[in-house]
Design an enzyme around this catalytic site. Structure first.
Site, mmCIF file in Angstrom:
data_model
loop_
_atom_site.group_PDB
_atom_site.id
_atom_site.type_symbol
_atom_site.label_atom_id
_atom_site.label_comp_id
_atom_site.label_asym_id
_atom_site.label_seq_id
_atom_site.Cartn_x
_atom_site.Cartn_y
_atom_site.Cartn_z
ATOM 1 N N LEU A 1 -15.512 -36.138 18.989
ATOM 2 C CA LEU A 1 -15.634 -35.108 17.950
ATOM 3 C C LEU A 1 -14.730 -35.352 16.737
ATOM 4 O O LEU A 1 -14.270 -34.410 16.103
ATOM 5 C CB LEU A 1 -15.381 -33.704 18.522
ATOM 6 C CG LEU A 1 -16.286 -33.266 19.679
ATOM 7 C CD1 LEU A 1 -15.944 -31.841 20.112
ATOM 8 C CD2 LEU A 1 -17.759 -33.342 19.297
ATOM 9 N N GLU B 1 -4.731 -23.961 -13.104
ATOM 10 C CA GLU B 1 -4.263 -23.571 -14.441
ATOM 11 C C GLU B 1 -2.973 -24.301 -14.795
ATOM 12 O O GLU B 1 -2.757 -24.692 -15.947
ATOM 13 C CB GLU B 1 -4.004 -22.057 -14.497
ATOM 14 C CG GLU B 1 -5.193 -21.182 -14.138
ATOM 15 C CD GLU B 1 -5.277 -20.877 -12.641
ATOM 16 O OE1 GLU B 1 -5.084 -21.800 -11.821
ATOM 17 O OE2 GLU B 1 -5.553 -19.727 -12.292
ATOM 18 N N CYS C 1 -0.217 -17.680 -11.397
ATOM 19 C CA CYS C 1 -0.822 -18.325 -12.572
ATOM 20 C C CYS C 1 -1.014 -17.324 -13.706
ATOM 21 O O CYS C 1 -0.946 -17.693 -14.875
ATOM 22 C CB CYS C 1 -2.163 -18.938 -12.207
ATOM 23 S SG CYS C 1 -1.998 -20.331 -11.087
ATOM 24 N N GLU D 1 -21.961 -28.310 17.512
ATOM 25 C CA GLU D 1 -22.723 -29.532 17.828
ATOM 26 C C GLU D 1 -23.400 -29.497 19.196
ATOM 27 O O GLU D 1 -23.874 -30.521 19.675
ATOM 28 C CB GLU D 1 -21.808 -30.751 17.728
ATOM 29 C CG GLU D 1 -21.513 -31.152 16.296
ATOM 30 C CD GLU D 1 -21.366 -32.663 16.107
ATOM 31 O OE1 GLU D 1 -21.779 -33.443 16.980
ATOM 32 O OE2 GLU D 1 -20.811 -33.047 15.080
ATOM 33 N N ARG E 1 -18.745 -33.453 9.685
ATOM 34 C CA ARG E 1 -17.573 -33.031 10.468
ATOM 35 C C ARG E 1 -16.355 -32.914 9.573
ATOM 36 O O ARG E 1 -15.579 -31.952 9.661
ATOM 37 C CB ARG E 1 -17.275 -34.051 11.577
ATOM 38 C CG ARG E 1 -18.278 -34.016 12.699
ATOM 39 C CD ARG E 1 -17.967 -35.102 13.719
ATOM 40 N NE ARG E 1 -18.861 -35.004 14.876
ATOM 41 C CZ ARG E 1 -18.822 -35.831 15.909
ATOM 42 N NH1 ARG E 1 -17.944 -36.831 15.934
ATOM 43 N NH2 ARG E 1 -19.655 -35.669 16.923
ATOM 44 N N CYS F 1 -4.215 -16.347 -9.989
ATOM 45 C CA CYS F 1 -3.526 -15.596 -8.942
ATOM 46 C C CYS F 1 -2.411 -14.744 -9.522
ATOM 47 O O CYS F 1 -1.874 -15.018 -10.593
ATOM 48 C CB CYS F 1 -2.996 -16.537 -7.861
ATOM 49 S SG CYS F 1 -1.727 -17.673 -8.402
HETATM 50 C C1 AOF Z 1 -5.375 -19.865 -8.767
HETATM 51 N N1 AOF Z 1 -5.645 -21.157 -9.081
HETATM 52 O O1 AOF Z 1 -6.117 -23.256 -8.531
HETATM 53 C C2 AOF Z 1 -6.053 -21.671 -6.799
HETATM 54 C C3 AOF Z 1 -5.839 -20.309 -6.480
HETATM 55 O O2 AOF Z 1 -0.137 -20.323 -1.431
HETATM 56 P P1 AOF Z 1 -0.616 -20.546 -2.839
HETATM 57 O O3 AOF Z 1 0.427 -20.200 -3.871
HETATM 58 O O4 AOF Z 1 -1.192 -21.922 -3.070
HETATM 59 O O5 AOF Z 1 -1.800 -19.488 -3.088
HETATM 60 C C4 AOF Z 1 -3.019 -19.625 -2.422
HETATM 61 C C5 AOF Z 1 -3.993 -18.569 -2.908
HETATM 62 O O6 AOF Z 1 -4.127 -18.660 -4.330
HETATM 63 C C6 AOF Z 1 -5.403 -18.765 -2.346
HETATM 64 O O7 AOF Z 1 -5.597 -18.030 -1.154
HETATM 65 C C7 AOF Z 1 -6.261 -18.196 -3.471
HETATM 66 O O8 AOF Z 1 -6.302 -16.778 -3.394
HETATM 67 C C8 AOF Z 1 -5.475 -18.587 -4.724
HETATM 68 N N2 AOF Z 1 -5.936 -19.913 -5.186
HETATM 69 N N3 AOF Z 1 -5.553 -19.456 -7.478
HETATM 70 O O9 AOF Z 1 -4.984 -19.088 -9.629
HETATM 71 C C9 AOF Z 1 -5.965 -22.084 -8.182
HETATM 72 N N4 AOF Z 1 -6.332 -22.598 -5.849
HETATM 73 ZN ZN ZN Z 2 -2.556 -19.590 -9.108
#
Ligand code: AOF
Ligand code: ZN
Length: 348
Positions: free
Chosen positions: A209, A53, A89, A287, A189, A80
């Site tokens: 590996l 975002e 966000c 594997e 992998r 988030c």
């Molecule tokens: C969003 N937008 O593009 C992503 C989200 O440690 P941080 O701040 O990067 O937070 C990681 C967590 O945020 C991750 O575990 C997931 O719950 C969320 N990812 N959220 O709003 C995003 N990549």
């Molecule tokens: Zn976020």
């Protein structure tokens, strides 16, 4: 009006550009739309860095910025709500005055899990949840499984002869796959967080590996060595890649090699699955050897099976390939003289 699904499809396309760079975070894409015109696009590009975002809103051109408070924000995962490596966000969406948001799926991460949506609703934002939900969850199936079922995504892989044998008799090494399938295996992998082998495979094949035949990250190497009997000069112990040795004796870290002690009183597979969750490892490619693969199958503890068959190679006797149970063939691919069969659980 262009349907929500079309923009969510674009979010998914953008999200996939983060593949290989954002794990263990999910891949996320976002699009900002004013009157059926895309004025911003973004995705989560790098672990620990800006979320989708943020990049989407930052991409809006100065002459379009005044349109943000009349636009719809599309995002493939719930915004988030927590302060992690980056600020929430959901707060950004509120402060930008965005009136409407369309979200692909809820974020199962315990610190978010609905709290992002609550923040948006509390600010009076119109929220539509669940557009292309299945696709949005499927894109991040490793992340979802880890947070909802508390276990890694498990992929079993082996190569077999036309007659279904994975090795000759005795300790001799049998080359089954070709140059092309080897490269494909290295791609697989690089797509998983870790790669696991049993002690006999580690000893007899001495595999590195790594994903050296592909342009992606190396997985963490995992090996089972209950009584710590593997010789230190194996490629696995060359210290070039983080490596975890599951054993019954000690917990200890020596540079990139970590010794992880498992309990002896319950199933090895269940112990491993618990340990991988504890280590925050979201996926594993198993594997070999045949016995370890069969144990995962017998315990019904797997998500995908990929079998490479060399249709031109057959041997009269040798070690039979693992026997699948509850498996459903989903597709078959041909590569030079090899064919690849992909299976999932028959109830998936
Ligand atoms: C969003 N937008 O593009 C992503 C989200 O440690 P941080 O701040 O990067 O937070 C990681 C967590 O945020 C991750 O575990 C997931 O719950 C969320 N990812 N959220 O709003 C995003 N990549
Ligand atoms: Zn976020």
């Amino acid at each position: 009006m262009i349907p929500h699904e079309t923009y969510m499809y674009r979010c998914l396309e953008l999200a996939r550009l983060g593949a290989g760079h954002v794990a263990p975070n999910p891949m996320v894409g976002s699009v900002l739309v004013y009157n059926d015109r895309i004025i911003g696009e973004g995705y989560h590009q790098l672990y620990g860095k800006a979320h989708a975002e943020v990049n989407c809103i930052a991409s809006v051109r100065p002459e379009d910025e005044h349109l943000i408070p009349q636009s719809i924000l599309y995002v493939s995962l719930e915004p988030c709500a927590h302060h992690g490596k980056t600020p929430p966000c959901a707060d950004l969406v509120v402060t930008k005055g965005i009136p409407r948001i369309v979200v692909g799926c809820r974020d199962p991460f315990p610190q978010v899990n609905g709290k992002g949506i609550e923040k948006l609703l509390a600010a009076g934002i119109e929220v539509t949840l669940g557009v292309k939900e299945k696709e949005c969850i499927d894109l991040n199936k490793r992340f979802f499984l880890f947070h909802t079922r508390h276990r890694p995504f498990i992929v079993l892989k082996w190569a077999q002869t036309a007659g279904g044998r994975i090795a000759g008799l005795g300790d001799s090494r049998l080359l089954i796959s070709n140059e092309i399938t080897n490269r494909l295996v290295h791609k697989w992998r690089s797509e998983e967080a870790s790669i696991l082998v049993g002690p006999r495979t580690a000893l007899l094949d001495d595999p590195a590996l790594t994903a050296r035949l592909w342009t992606g990250p190396n997985p963490i190497r995992l090996v089972i060595d209950k009584d710590l009997q593997l010789p230190p000069d194996l490629k696995l112990f060359d210290k070039t890649v983080p490596t975890i040795v599951f054993n019954n004796h000690r917990h200890e870290t020596q540079g990139p090699v970590q010794y992880y002690q498992l309990a002896t009183d319950s199933s090895l597979i269940q112990q491993l699955v618990l340990a991988l969750h504890h280590l925050k490892i979201q996926s594993v490619l198993v594997e070999g050897g045949a016995r370890l693969l069969q144990s995962f199958i017998d315990e019904d503890c797997w998500d995908e099976v990929r079998v490479i068959t060399n249709d031109d190679l057959d041997i009269a006797s040798g070690l039979p390939a693992p026997q699948l149970k509850h498996a459903r063939l989903v597709s078959r691919e041909s590569l030079l003289s090899d064919s690849i069969h992909y299976y999932v659980h028959h109830n998936d």
